[in-house]
Design a protein around this motif. Structure first.
Motif, PDB file in Angstrom:
ATOM      1  N   PHE A 139      -1.253   2.962   6.782  1.00  0.00           N
ATOM      2  CA  PHE A 139      -0.263   3.035   5.717  1.00  0.00           C
ATOM      3  C   PHE A 139       0.787   4.090   6.074  1.00  0.00           C
ATOM      4  N   VAL A 140       1.984   3.867   5.559  1.00  0.00           N
ATOM      5  CA  VAL A 140       3.071   4.788   5.849  1.00  0.00           C
ATOM      6  C   VAL A 140       3.951   4.910   4.612  1.00  0.00           C
ATOM      7  N   ASP A 141       4.443   6.103   4.355  1.00  0.00           N
ATOM      8  CA  ASP A 141       5.313   6.344   3.204  1.00  0.00           C
ATOM      9  C   ASP A 141       6.775   6.110   3.568  1.00  0.00           C
ATOM     10  N   ARG A 142       7.547   5.707   2.589  1.00  0.00           N
ATOM     11  CA  ARG A 142       8.974   5.499   2.803  1.00  0.00           C
ATOM     12  C   ARG A 142       9.649   6.781   3.295  1.00  0.00           C
ATOM     13  N   SER A 143       9.245   7.917   2.737  1.00  0.00           N
ATOM     14  CA  SER A 143       9.852   9.183   3.131  1.00  0.00           C
ATOM     15  C   SER A 143       9.621   9.480   4.608  1.00  0.00           C
ATOM     16  N   ASP A 160       2.720   0.054  -4.255  1.00  0.00           N
ATOM     17  CA  ASP A 160       3.483   1.270  -4.502  1.00  0.00           C
ATOM     18  C   ASP A 160       4.799   1.133  -3.752  1.00  0.00           C
ATOM     19  N   ALA A 161       5.913   1.188  -4.470  1.00  0.00           N
ATOM     20  CA  ALA A 161       7.220   0.966  -3.855  1.00  0.00           C
ATOM     21  C   ALA A 161       7.537   1.977  -2.768  1.00  0.00           C
ATOM     22  N   GLU A 162       6.831   3.095  -2.752  1.00  0.00           N
ATOM     23  CA  GLU A 162       7.109   4.149  -1.770  1.00  0.00           C
ATOM     24  C   GLU A 162       6.086   4.176  -0.637  1.00  0.00           C
ATOM     25  N   ARG A 163       5.199   3.184  -0.585  1.00  0.00           N
ATOM     26  CA  ARG A 163       4.142   3.198   0.432  1.00  0.00           C
ATOM     27  C   ARG A 163       3.900   1.778   0.928  1.00  0.00           C
TER      28      ARG A 163
END
Length: 229
Positions: A143-147, A189-192
């Motif tokens: 998994f990776v975050d948008r940030s 999750d829109a950020e992940r």
């Protein structure tokens, strides 16, 4: 300048999920003048293979079942279009490649067309491939975050680049593009995002090495990175 091994699918509306289509596996032709010999569910999976970048065991379980049960038949139909079917059973993914003649220089005609990745998309693909390379065998999900993705692109921003708003817009567009291509999978999750295992299959270690070397030489103003066979 640099290529990633993959081919874009034919364009068009997405094929409905198998659970949402009408049952058309009854006996007899499926429409007036139908000369087809394949069962309805096999035809449906053939269309999925043609339209989608890839199908996977976890995200497309019905298509995956039909594929594993009718692999040679589906390969035959694709081969008639000069397309090769590639199945990676360990990772649970299947995708297509344009076939090349064993002899001669005249290429086959193709219904596939190449995808060009932008500079930002290429940076992300290399990063995702490196993340998959470091995944643990007992837990291959990555998994990776948008940030994190935004920061990775920013790492390659030239020191003299002054339009930060434009650069961030391009970075967000690159992330959204990989989501549309199912290379980044929505986690709820829109950020992940989950990194699609197909990224590891499509990008060999040799190609990864080439792209890493290319990224080290990035200069402002570089254009798109061509993707092809």
């Amino acid at each position: 300048m640099t290529e990633v091994e993959d081919a874009e699918d034919v364009t068009g509306p997405q094929w409905a999920a198998p659970e949402e289509v009408d049952d058309f596996d009854g006996p007899g032709p499926l429409f007036e003048g139908d000369q087809g010999q394949l069962a309805g569910e096999v035809r449906r999976t053939l269309v999925s293979l043609l339209k989608k970048r890839y199908i996977s065991a976890d995200r497309n379980p019905v298509d995956w079942r039909v594929l594993t049960q009718n692999r040679r038949l589906l390969e035959s139909r694709l081969n008639e279009l000069f397309i090769k079917l590639v199945v990676d059973a360990d990772r649970g993914v299947a995708y297509k490649r344009h076939a090349h003649p064993d002899q001669g220089t005249q290429p086959f005609p193709t219904v596939l067309h190449d995808q060009s990745y932008s500079r930002e998309e290429t940076i992300l693909l290399v990063h995702l491939r490196m993340l998959l390379r470091g995944a643990q065998l007992e837990d291959p999900a990555v998994f990776v975050d948008r940030s994190e993705l935004m920061e990775e692109i920013a790492n390659y921003r030239p020191a003299e680049a002054t339009n930060q708003v434009r650069d961030e817009k391009a970075a967000r567009a690159a992330i959204d593009s990989l989501v549309r291509l199912d290379l980044l999978i929505d986690s709820g999750d829109a950020e992940r995002f989950r990194v699609a295992p197909i990224v590891e299959v499509l990008m060999s270690l040799e190609r990864l090495t080439e792209l890493v070397a290319w990224l080290k030489t990035l200069q402002p103003g570089d254009g798109d990175v061509a993707e092809g066979q």
